[in-house]
Write a protein that holds these residues in place. Structure first.
Motif, PDB file in Angstrom:
ATOM      1  N   THR A  86       0.826  -1.207   0.000  1.00 28.92           N
ATOM      2  CA  THR A  86       0.000   0.000   0.000  1.00 28.92           C
ATOM      3  C   THR A  86       0.862   1.259   0.000  1.00 28.92           C
ATOM      4  OG1 THR A  86      -0.157  -0.011   2.408  1.00 28.92           O
ATOM      5  CG2 THR A  86      -1.902  -1.142   1.202  1.00 28.92           C
ATOM      6  N   LEU A  87       2.144   1.107   0.300  1.00 27.50           N
ATOM      7  CA  LEU A  87       3.045   2.261   0.329  1.00 27.50           C
ATOM      8  C   LEU A  87       3.542   2.662  -1.050  1.00 27.50           C
ATOM      9  CD1 LEU A  87       5.178   1.325   3.455  1.00 27.50           C
ATOM     10  CD2 LEU A  87       3.335   2.998   3.311  1.00 27.50           C
ATOM     11  N   CYS A  88       3.897   1.659  -1.875  1.00 27.25           N
ATOM     12  CA  CYS A  88       4.523   1.986  -3.163  1.00 27.25           C
ATOM     13  C   CYS A  88       3.837   1.351  -4.367  1.00 27.25           C
ATOM     14  CB  CYS A  88       5.993   1.585  -3.144  1.00 27.25           C
ATOM     15  SG  CYS A  88       6.233  -0.196  -3.017  1.00 27.25           S
ATOM     16  N   GLY A  89       2.928   0.428  -4.140  1.00 24.82           N
ATOM     17  CA  GLY A  89       2.223  -0.208  -5.241  1.00 24.82           C
ATOM     18  C   GLY A  89       2.888  -1.459  -5.796  1.00 24.82           C
ATOM     19  N   ASP A  90       4.035  -1.871  -5.237  1.00 22.16           N
ATOM     20  CA  ASP A  90       4.662  -3.118  -5.686  1.00 22.16           C
ATOM     21  C   ASP A  90       3.651  -4.252  -5.584  1.00 22.16           C
ATOM     22  OD1 ASP A  90       7.058  -1.846  -6.073  1.00 22.16           O
ATOM     23  OD2 ASP A  90       8.126  -2.882  -4.469  1.00 22.16           O
ATOM     24  N   SER A  91       3.626  -5.093  -6.605  1.00 22.35           N
ATOM     25  CA  SER A  91       2.709  -6.226  -6.646  1.00 22.35           C
ATOM     26  C   SER A  91       3.490  -7.483  -7.011  1.00 22.35           C
ATOM     27  CB  SER A  91       1.625  -5.968  -7.696  1.00 22.35           C
ATOM     28  OG  SER A  91       0.860  -7.125  -7.895  1.00 22.35           O
ATOM     29  N   PRO A 151      16.641   2.112   4.006  1.00 19.73           N
ATOM     30  CA  PRO A 151      15.665   1.568   4.960  1.00 19.73           C
ATOM     31  C   PRO A 151      14.209   1.833   4.585  1.00 19.73           C
ATOM     32  CG  PRO A 151      16.828   3.444   5.904  1.00 19.73           C
ATOM     33  CD  PRO A 151      17.511   3.112   4.607  1.00 19.73           C
ATOM     34  N   THR A 152      13.954   2.813   3.742  1.00 24.80           N
ATOM     35  CA  THR A 152      12.573   3.074   3.338  1.00 24.80           C
ATOM     36  C   THR A 152      12.039   1.986   2.422  1.00 24.80           C
ATOM     37  OG1 THR A 152      13.305   4.436   1.482  1.00 24.80           O
ATOM     38  CG2 THR A 152      12.821   5.575   3.556  1.00 24.80           C
ATOM     39  N   ARG A 153      12.888   1.088   1.979  1.00 27.07           N
ATOM     40  CA  ARG A 153      12.484   0.023   1.044  1.00 27.07           C
ATOM     41  C   ARG A 153      12.193  -1.299   1.752  1.00 27.07           C
ATOM     42  NH1 ARG A 153      14.318   1.689  -3.973  1.00 27.07           N
ATOM     43  NH2 ARG A 153      12.715   0.382  -4.827  1.00 27.07           N
ATOM     44  N   PHE A 198       7.091 -16.841  -9.445  1.00 29.07           N
ATOM     45  CA  PHE A 198       6.486 -15.541  -9.158  1.00 29.07           C
ATOM     46  C   PHE A 198       6.440 -14.693 -10.414  1.00 29.07           C
ATOM     47  CE2 PHE A 198      10.890 -14.355  -9.089  1.00 29.07           C
ATOM     48  CZ  PHE A 198      10.945 -12.999  -9.362  1.00 29.07           C
ATOM     49  N   GLN A 199       5.565 -13.713 -10.374  1.00 31.21           N
ATOM     50  CA  GLN A 199       5.515 -12.643 -11.355  1.00 31.21           C
ATOM     51  C   GLN A 199       5.324 -11.363 -10.567  1.00 31.21           C
ATOM     52  OE1 GLN A 199       2.309 -14.208 -13.914  1.00 31.21           O
ATOM     53  NE2 GLN A 199       3.850 -14.110 -15.550  1.00 31.21           N
ATOM     54  N   CYS A 200       5.825 -10.253 -11.108  1.00 33.60           N
ATOM     55  CA  CYS A 200       5.713  -9.018 -10.349  1.00 33.60           C
ATOM     56  C   CYS A 200       5.658  -7.789 -11.244  1.00 33.60           C
ATOM     57  CB  CYS A 200       6.867  -8.885  -9.361  1.00 33.60           C
ATOM     58  SG  CYS A 200       8.486  -8.728 -10.142  1.00 33.60           S
ATOM     59  N   ALA A 201       5.134  -6.743 -10.658  1.00 35.15           N
ATOM     60  CA  ALA A 201       5.228  -5.389 -11.192  1.00 35.15           C
ATOM     61  C   ALA A 201       5.749  -4.605  -9.994  1.00 35.15           C
ATOM     62  CB  ALA A 201       3.866  -4.878 -11.644  1.00 35.15           C
ATOM     63  N   SER A 202       7.060  -4.477  -9.927  1.00 37.15           N
ATOM     64  CA  SER A 202       7.656  -3.983  -8.692  1.00 37.15           C
ATOM     65  C   SER A 202       9.020  -3.355  -8.926  1.00 37.15           C
ATOM     66  CB  SER A 202       7.807  -5.146  -7.708  1.00 37.15           C
ATOM     67  OG  SER A 202       8.712  -6.114  -8.222  1.00 37.15           O
ATOM     68  N   CYS A 203       9.565  -2.849  -7.847  1.00 37.19           N
ATOM     69  CA  CYS A 203      10.910  -2.272  -7.879  1.00 37.19           C
ATOM     70  C   CYS A 203      11.960  -3.388  -7.832  1.00 37.19           C
ATOM     71  CB  CYS A 203      11.104  -1.311  -6.708  1.00 37.19           C
ATOM     72  SG  CYS A 203      11.210  -2.128  -5.094  1.00 37.19           S
ATOM     73  N   ALA A 204      13.209  -2.992  -7.965  1.00 38.94           N
ATOM     74  CA  ALA A 204      14.320  -3.941  -8.013  1.00 38.94           C
ATOM     75  C   ALA A 204      14.459  -4.742  -6.713  1.00 38.94           C
ATOM     76  CB  ALA A 204      15.622  -3.195  -8.314  1.00 38.94           C
ATOM     77  N   ILE A 205      14.345  -4.085  -5.576  1.00 44.97           N
ATOM     78  CA  ILE A 205      14.489  -4.786  -4.293  1.00 44.97           C
ATOM     79  C   ILE A 205      13.403  -5.839  -4.143  1.00 44.97           C
ATOM     80  CG2 ILE A 205      14.283  -4.502  -1.779  1.00 44.97           C
ATOM     81  CD1 ILE A 205      16.981  -3.598  -2.755  1.00 44.97           C
ATOM     82  N   SER A 206      12.180  -5.499  -4.506  1.00 51.76           N
ATOM     83  CA  SER A 206      11.071  -6.436  -4.403  1.00 51.76           C
ATOM     84  C   SER A 206      11.286  -7.640  -5.318  1.00 51.76           C
ATOM     85  CB  SER A 206       9.766  -5.714  -4.748  1.00 51.76           C
ATOM     86  OG  SER A 206       8.665  -6.539  -4.510  1.00 51.76           O
ATOM     87  N   MET A 207      11.730  -7.381  -6.533  1.00 48.81           N
ATOM     88  CA  MET A 207      11.966  -8.466  -7.485  1.00 48.81           C
ATOM     89  C   MET A 207      13.116  -9.360  -7.035  1.00 48.81           C
ATOM     90  SD  MET A 207      12.731  -8.223 -11.525  1.00 48.81           S
ATOM     91  CE  MET A 207      12.106  -9.493 -12.579  1.00 48.81           C
ATOM     92  N   ALA A 208      14.206  -8.757  -6.587  1.00 48.23           N
ATOM     93  CA  ALA A 208      15.345  -9.550  -6.116  1.00 48.23           C
ATOM     94  C   ALA A 208      14.949 -10.396  -4.907  1.00 48.23           C
ATOM     95  CB  ALA A 208      16.520  -8.633  -5.781  1.00 48.23           C
ATOM     96  N   SER A 209      14.192  -9.816  -4.003  1.00 47.60           N
ATOM     97  CA  SER A 209      13.752 -10.553  -2.826  1.00 47.60           C
ATOM     98  C   SER A 209      12.873 -11.738  -3.227  1.00 47.60           C
ATOM     99  CB  SER A 209      12.985  -9.618  -1.881  1.00 47.60           C
ATOM    100  OG  SER A 209      12.624 -10.293  -0.704  1.00 47.60           O
TER     101      SER A 209
END
Length: 150
Positions: free
Chosen positions: A36-41, A122-124, A58-69
């Motif tokens: 809900t903070l950034c919209g990563d899915s 840390p905000t990520r 997995f599949q994603c529409a997200s930032c790099a940190i989210s995808m790597a995780s």
């Protein structure tokens, strides 16, 4: 090479060569989590063999940190029992959110790379937990979208 450069390479490798990034039409379980903070899915697909996670994707529409995780997560949990994957999810998300450890867990070098990146950004933190929340929902059989609010 500094440790920061190594971690950057590890994370970039998981972004450029994401492991298990695909849809899984025959998945036994599937769940989506959205920050809900950034919209990563992130949508996680799980194929079970009894109590064992036989395959995960997995599949994603997200930032790099989210995808790597998410990529690291799928490599880590494939072949684990559901209870072990759930315990690891709790340990990883606790570590990311800097909560006191409930149990001692040894983390992989790739997981440690995510933790190091989060010290710099840390905000990520929430970005790094989205896939893990999707996994938890999938293992619980929840097919609804889970909102991640941390």
């Amino acid at each position: 090479m500094t440790i920061d450069q190594l971690y950057d390479k590890v994370i970039m490798d998981h972004i450029n060569n994401a492991r298990n990034y695909r849809a899984m039409p025959d998945a036994d379980r599937k769940a989506e989590a959205v920050s809900t903070l950034c919209g990563d899915s992130v949508t996680v697909y799980v194929k079970l063999d009894g109590d064992c996670i036989h395959d995960v994707a997995f599949q994603c529409a997200s930032c790099a940190i989210s995808m790597a995780s998410a990529s690291i997560m799928t490599e880590t949990i494939k072949g684990k029992r559901q209870a072990d994957a759930a315990a690891l999810m709790q340990a990883v998300t606790d570590r990311i959110m800097q909560k006191p450890a409930g149990v001692h867990t040894t983390f992989s070098a790739d997981q440690s790379a995510i933790f190091a990146a989060l010290r710099a950004f840390p905000t990520r933190k929430t970005c790094a937990t989205v896939a893990w929340h999707a996994l938890a929902a999938a293992l619980e059989g929840d097919r609804n979208t889970v909102a991640v609010e941390q």
